[in-house]
Enzyme design. Structure first.
Site, PDB file in Angstrom:
ATOM      1  N   SER A   1       3.904   2.468   8.186  1.00 47.86           N
ATOM      2  CA  SER A   1       3.853   1.300   7.175  1.00 47.86           C
ATOM      3  C   SER A   1       4.989   1.039   6.586  1.00 47.86           C
ATOM      4  O   SER A   1       5.774   1.960   5.865  1.00 47.86           O
ATOM      5  CB  SER A   1       2.609   2.028   6.183  1.00 47.86           C
ATOM      6  OG  SER A   1       1.339   1.861   6.706  1.00 47.86           O
TER       7      SER A   1
ATOM      8  N   ASP B   1       1.118  -7.563   2.111  1.00 47.47           N
ATOM      9  CA  ASP B   1       1.343  -6.286   1.954  1.00 47.47           C
ATOM     10  C   ASP B   1       2.838  -5.993   1.862  1.00 47.47           C
ATOM     11  O   ASP B   1       3.410  -5.283   2.834  1.00 47.47           O
ATOM     12  CB  ASP B   1       0.681  -5.573   3.160  1.00 47.47           C
ATOM     13  CG  ASP B   1       0.346  -4.068   2.833  1.00 47.47           C
ATOM     14  OD1 ASP B   1       0.988  -3.690   1.881  1.00 47.47           O
ATOM     15  OD2 ASP B   1      -0.553  -3.381   3.593  1.00 47.47           O
TER      16      ASP B   1
ATOM     17  N   HIS C   1       0.841  -1.251   0.022  1.00 47.44           N
ATOM     18  CA  HIS C   1      -0.102   0.080  -0.064  1.00 47.44           C
ATOM     19  C   HIS C   1       0.886   1.245  -0.211  1.00 47.44           C
ATOM     20  O   HIS C   1       0.230   2.456  -0.277  1.00 47.44           O
ATOM     21  CB  HIS C   1      -1.150  -0.259   1.226  1.00 47.44           C
ATOM     22  CG  HIS C   1      -0.513   0.438   2.371  1.00 47.44           C
ATOM     23  ND1 HIS C   1      -0.231  -0.687   3.567  1.00 47.44           N
ATOM     24  CD2 HIS C   1      -0.323   1.431   3.142  1.00 47.44           C
ATOM     25  CE1 HIS C   1       0.088  -0.191   4.643  1.00 47.44           C
ATOM     26  NE2 HIS C   1      -0.031   1.129   4.382  1.00 47.44           N
TER      27      HIS C   1
END
Ligand code: ARG
Length: 720
Positions: A655, A220, A85
């Site tokens: 992230s 991810d 992402h």
């Protein structure tokens, strides 16, 4: 039953011992206590191996990735791991309908196949404390004077530490709410290439349904590389650039995790506000969050409607859709958790204690009465502000048109021909970018719906009255959908933004009259003028006061308890932090226990062929059913471990962050927080907070077995 009792007790005390892992520590200021605690919990590295300015250290492997993520260097040739992402925009940007890497995945078989992107990454060179200089410069200033003086002082320090010719940029970060100032010096690399990505079905498996939730089965991750010039220094893209030789890279552990294992996470948490006032909590739960959620609901609905119909629209809108959806669910969940745990009540109780201490101390005794008054003045306007930012600017066309306001100002103030033509050149460029990402059908529906919602939900005294009168006169009653639909259709039909001939005429001879007559600009202008006249001054006033009182409150909290102050960590400010904790299960609610790992079994359970969120490549299903896990299998679970959770304190911005064991080896990539602790920006929950990570062995399995990219595996340093 009885026989198992001891076992259950043991298991419980292991799973749910309080890890107390709150804290996003500044790496250069770990201090003896924090470092000693890390060692006690399993760290095997010296403080100098973690962070050093003069020697290479682990911190040199941790980078700011793009505009708001973390990445880490994992090979001697500048290979980067980050989240899918985080690479999403670049992956979508590199994709076309013929080469749809977002949908199908992509692995460069050699360096020549790696794809140019618009990304940059930043390596932290050093951190220095400039508090003395800033505080001396500020003297006893307060209010707006303090704000502008502080900006001036920070600009000067930034300039002193920066060197554009060497791509070195310094940014002072005010920490502890402006009670302390640290300058962070970065070296920025601008030639970043896409090396690999799994298909979106793997990288975003579970979509928005699983987002912010455990148990999770998302792969991810994505893979990039830093390029440098022949001297190993930053350079803009050039085919002759070479892979950067990093100062440090992370070896990779194939050993996996077990309950209680030490885990540290390095990276760039974006923002927290753990000393937010009870008033702020109330405004968030009652006004700001629900307003944002109701507006995003509408945008998402209209975007999704078109994305479902047409794969080309899906490719075009995916990246912005994912961003809107991500924080739509976040703020909805944040409200729920804040209310569930009565964070308002907790804050109010702490504030009461503080006030008792502050009595008779002139610097502190009026903080809460002033704060209360500030919120009372601002609250009636708060909804308008969210409506402006998320509602008016929620239409891409209007948001682009709003950016023409700068040209309007220059035309009004009689700027020189040169200045005007510079601005026009820039907006012409931005228009191209806007048109590439624009989906007219969804945006037109959004404009109609949001214009109506603004009318219905914003206090009548805060509306741009003349604008709505015009709409009513021309299109009819403001209380039904039809007039707004017709109005929006006219804006889309008449604006020069979509009409090359009209647009080119305009930029050849930009006049104020022509700009102000444009349908899209007119819309933007009406709401901007309304906001700037009636809302923004009130917000500025509130914001300045709120920040000032926040700074004083925190200063007071530290003065009230100096021993505790010595052990405090500053709120996240998108600066490098380390958080440490342990692998650990949790109980999300009564009678329910969550394991600390997920496995391939769960992927097969969730798999739904043809589904928007739970579909997968046929090859993946085949390999998983055959249990073809290779060297990536977990010896204890006899399965492929996909995700795991740890008690670390992280937030958005982390992230892509590496989860690292005591020896400095990579265990996985952090990619999310759990639903039960979505109030974490404002209050840390010691029992429920978890970081959700993708196991590095699943990442490597996807690259190797599913993607066939042995070339990437061969570059890594694998520790067995
Ligand atoms: N919640 C994740 C984060 O903020 C982002 C996940 C993106 N995926 C999605 N389904 N929107 O780091």
């Amino acid at each position: 039953m009885k026989k198992n009792f001891l076992f259950v007790l043991l298991a419980l005390s292991m799973s749910f011992k309080s890890f107390a892992d709150e804290g996003m520590w500044l790496p250069q200021l770990l201090g003896k206590q924090v470092y000693a605690d890390m060692v006690k919990k399993g760290l095997k590295m010296t403080a100098e191996q973690l962070y050093s300015v003069n020697k290479n250290s682990l911190k040199d492997a941790i980078i700011i990735f793009g505009g708001g993520c973390t990445g880490e260097i994992v090979s001697p040739e500048g290979l980067i791991f980050t989240n899918h992402h985080c690479g999403y925009g670049a992956i979508a940007g590199a994709s076309t309908m013929d080469h749809n890497y977002l949908r199908d995945g992509f692995y460069a078989k050699n360096k020549a196949e790696e794809i140019k992107t618009n990304l940059s990454v930043q390596f932290l060179l050093k951190i220095e404390d400039v508090t003395k200089e800033v505080l001396a410069g500020l003297g006893g200033l307060s209010g707006t004077e303090r704000v502008s003086k502080q900006a001036e002082l920070l600009d000067a320090i930034n300039a002193r530490y920066s060197d554009a010719s060497k791509s070195i940029q310094a940014r002072v970060s005010p920490v502890f709410k402006g009670n302390q100032f640290l300058v962070f010096v970065y070296e920025i690399y601008k030639d970043i290439r896409l090396v690999g990505t799994p298909p979106e079905s793997v990288g975003k498996f579970g979509g928005d349904s699983d987002n912010w939730e455990w148990p999770r089965h998302t792969g991810d991750f994505s893979v990039f590389r830093v390029y440098a010039n022949k001297q190993n220094k930053p350079a803009t893209y050039d085919p002759s650039n070479v892979p950067m030789k990093p100062k440090w890279f992370l070896p990779i552990s194939l050993k996996g995790v077990k309950e209680g294992d030490f885990a540290m996470i390095w990276g760039y948490p974006g923002g927290t506000n753990r000393y937010e006032s009870s008033y702020g909590i109330k405004l968030a739960t009652e006004v700001n969050n629900p307003t944002l959620v109701e507006l995003r609901d509408v945008r998402l609905k209209y975007m999704f409607e078109q994305m479902k119909k047409d794969p080309a629209v899906k490719l075009k809108l995916s990246s912005s859709y994912a961003g809107i959806a991500n924080y739509w669910k976040f703020f909805d969940g944040e409200t729920k958790q804040l209310l569930k745990y009565d964070v308002f009540g907790q804050k109010a109780a702490a504030e009461e204690k503080f006030q008792a201490w502050a009595k008779g101390k002139p610097e502190y005794q009026n903080i809460f009465s002033d704060w209360k008054a500030a919120y009372k003045d601002w609250t009636p306007y708060a909804k308008s502000r969210v409506y402006f930012n998320e509602g008016i600017m929620g239409s891409s066309l209007i948001s682009f048109a709003a950016s023409l306001a700068q040209l309007q100002r220059s035309l009004k103030s009689g700027a020189s021909k040169d200045e005007i033509s510079k601005i026009v050149k820039d907006i012409d460029q931005r228009r191209k970018g806007f048109l590439e990402g624009e989906d007219k059908p969804s945006d037109q529906n959004i404009l109609a719906a949001l214009t109506k919602m603004f009318y219905e939900n914003v206090d009548k005294s805060q509306l741009p009255g003349a604008f709505y009168e015009d709409v009513q006169n021309k299109y009819g009653s403001l209380n039904t959908d039809e007039p707004y639909k017709k109005y929006a259709a006219d804006v889309f039909k008449n604006t020069m933004v979509f009409d090359d001939a009209k647009w080119n005429d305009f930029i050849a001879n930009p006049t104020l009259a022509a700009l102000e007559a444009d349908a899209a600009f007119k819309h933007a202008d009406a709401f901007i003028t309304n906001y700037v006249t009636h809302i923004s001054p009130k917000f500025q006033k509130f914001n300045t006061l709120n920040n000032e009182l926040g700074r004083l409150y925190l200063k007071g909290v530290m003065a009230m308890n100096p021993a505790k102050a010595a052990m405090m960590y500053p709120d996240a400010t998108f600066t490098m932090r380390v958080s440490y904790g342990a692998v650990g299960a949790y109980k999300p609610r009564d009678a329910v226990s969550y394991d600390y790992v997920t496995t391939s079994k769960g992927i097969l359970e969730k798999y739904k062929p043809g589904d928007y969120e739970y579909d997968l490549p046929a090859k993946q299903i085949e390999l998983l059913k055959k249990k073809d896990f290779g060297q990536y299998a977990d010896p204890v679970r006899k399965d492929l471990v996909v995700g795991f959770i740890t008690s670390n304190d992280i937030t958005g911005g982390n992230s892509g962050s590496p989860v690292i064991n005591g020896k400095g080896e990579l265990l996985g990539l952090a990619f999310d927080g759990n639903y039960e602790a979505l109030s974490h920006k404002l209050a840390f929950d010691k029992d429920l907070n978890r970081t959700i990570n993708v196991d590095i062995r699943y990442v490597l399995w996807c690259i190797d077995k599913l993607g066939g990219a042995k070339n990437i595996i061969n570059e890594l340093k694998l520790m067995r």
